[in-house]
Design a protein around this motif. Sequence first.
Motif, PDB file in Angstrom:
ATOM      1  N   THR A 165       0.851  -1.180   0.000  1.00  0.00           N
ATOM      2  CA  THR A 165       0.000   0.000   0.000  1.00  0.00           C
ATOM      3  C   THR A 165       0.892   1.236   0.000  1.00  0.00           C
ATOM      4  O   THR A 165       1.920   1.260   0.680  1.00  0.00           O
ATOM      5  CB  THR A 165      -0.976   0.000   1.203  1.00  0.00           C
ATOM      6  N   ASP A 166       0.530   2.218  -0.800  1.00  0.00           N
ATOM      7  CA  ASP A 166       1.268   3.483  -0.848  1.00  0.00           C
ATOM      8  C   ASP A 166       0.666   4.450   0.162  1.00  0.00           C
ATOM      9  O   ASP A 166      -0.555   4.486   0.348  1.00  0.00           O
ATOM     10  CB  ASP A 166       1.187   4.108  -2.244  1.00  0.00           C
ATOM     11  N   VAL A 167       1.522   5.236   0.786  1.00  0.00           N
ATOM     12  CA  VAL A 167       1.076   6.216   1.771  1.00  0.00           C
ATOM     13  C   VAL A 167       1.563   7.582   1.315  1.00  0.00           C
ATOM     14  O   VAL A 167       2.767   7.805   1.178  1.00  0.00           O
ATOM     15  CB  VAL A 167       1.635   5.875   3.167  1.00  0.00           C
ATOM     16  N   SER A 168       0.622   8.480   1.089  1.00  0.00           N
ATOM     17  CA  SER A 168       0.981   9.796   0.572  1.00  0.00           C
ATOM     18  C   SER A 168       1.602  10.674   1.650  1.00  0.00           C
ATOM     19  O   SER A 168       1.044  10.868   2.727  1.00  0.00           O
ATOM     20  CB  SER A 168      -0.256  10.504   0.004  1.00  0.00           C
ATOM     21  N   PHE A 169       2.767  11.210   1.329  1.00  0.00           N
ATOM     22  CA  PHE A 169       3.444  12.213   2.154  1.00  0.00           C
ATOM     23  C   PHE A 169       3.677  13.463   1.316  1.00  0.00           C
ATOM     24  O   PHE A 169       4.633  14.194   1.538  1.00  0.00           O
ATOM     25  CB  PHE A 169       4.786  11.671   2.663  1.00  0.00           C
ATOM     26  N   THR A 170       2.802  13.692   0.357  1.00  0.00           N
ATOM     27  CA  THR A 170       2.972  14.837  -0.539  1.00  0.00           C
ATOM     28  C   THR A 170       3.020  16.141   0.253  1.00  0.00           C
ATOM     29  O   THR A 170       3.694  17.090  -0.143  1.00  0.00           O
ATOM     30  CB  THR A 170       1.849  14.849  -1.600  1.00  0.00           C
ATOM     31  N   ASP A 171       2.352  16.157   1.407  1.00  0.00           N
ATOM     32  CA  ASP A 171       2.372  17.341   2.275  1.00  0.00           C
ATOM     33  C   ASP A 171       3.753  17.584   2.879  1.00  0.00           C
ATOM     34  O   ASP A 171       4.006  18.656   3.425  1.00  0.00           O
ATOM     35  CB  ASP A 171       1.329  17.191   3.393  1.00  0.00           C
ATOM     36  N   GLN A 172       4.651  16.600   2.794  1.00  0.00           N
ATOM     37  CA  GLN A 172       5.993  16.736   3.369  1.00  0.00           C
ATOM     38  C   GLN A 172       7.064  16.289   2.369  1.00  0.00           C
ATOM     39  O   GLN A 172       8.034  15.632   2.736  1.00  0.00           O
ATOM     40  CB  GLN A 172       6.113  15.875   4.637  1.00  0.00           C
ATOM     41  N   ALA A 173       6.875  16.642   1.119  1.00  0.00           N
ATOM     42  CA  ALA A 173       7.766  16.144   0.059  1.00  0.00           C
ATOM     43  C   ALA A 173       9.236  16.426   0.342  1.00  0.00           C
ATOM     44  O   ALA A 173      10.104  15.584   0.074  1.00  0.00           O
ATOM     45  CB  ALA A 173       7.360  16.732  -1.287  1.00  0.00           C
TER      46      ALA A 173
END
Length: 192
Positions: A165-173
């Motif tokens: 499963t992928d977990v988005s950390f786009t908010d902390q790129a």
Amino acid sequence: MSITGIVLAGGQGKRMGGADKGLVEFNDQPMIKHVLQRLAPQVNEILINANREIDRYQQLGYRVIADEIGDFAGPLAGLHAGMLHAQHPYILTTPCDSPLLPSSLAKRLMNALIERDADIAVAKTGKQAHPVFCLCRRSLLPNLEQFLQRGERKMADWIAQLDSTDVSFTDQAQAFANINTPEELHGLEQAS
């Protein structure tokens, strides 16, 4: 949920002129020190995977383990070594050259892993997966050993054949910036 954190510092540092990247200074201390400071509150145990400068890594106060597979076989060899020595059922890996890693890394990956009942959770920013920032079950060790015995070495290829499963950390790129060259080191120091 108890987690062993493995800091992957076993590479050759080719793009850094052969320097041991974890020991390269970033904002006045070795990169790995930044990683350890951010990782320690998130896990129950830390292992450092290193194949050179073992004495210097041991001075950081954590157990140092070398690859069981020779020839600098990459992050999967470090994960394999960590799984063999880990005391806990979940394994979190992070590279030694990402000194800004998120303080919520373990929690967010664990939440996704449990929610999905997946084998492995991988950090992602935008469309970019970061396979060396992952949380997996230690029970995957036999699967990983079979994969490595076939001569496979790519972390993304191993993950692709698991329930991931992928977990988005786009908010902390920015937290996933890893430093491979002297230019990247200088640029990240300027930005942080």
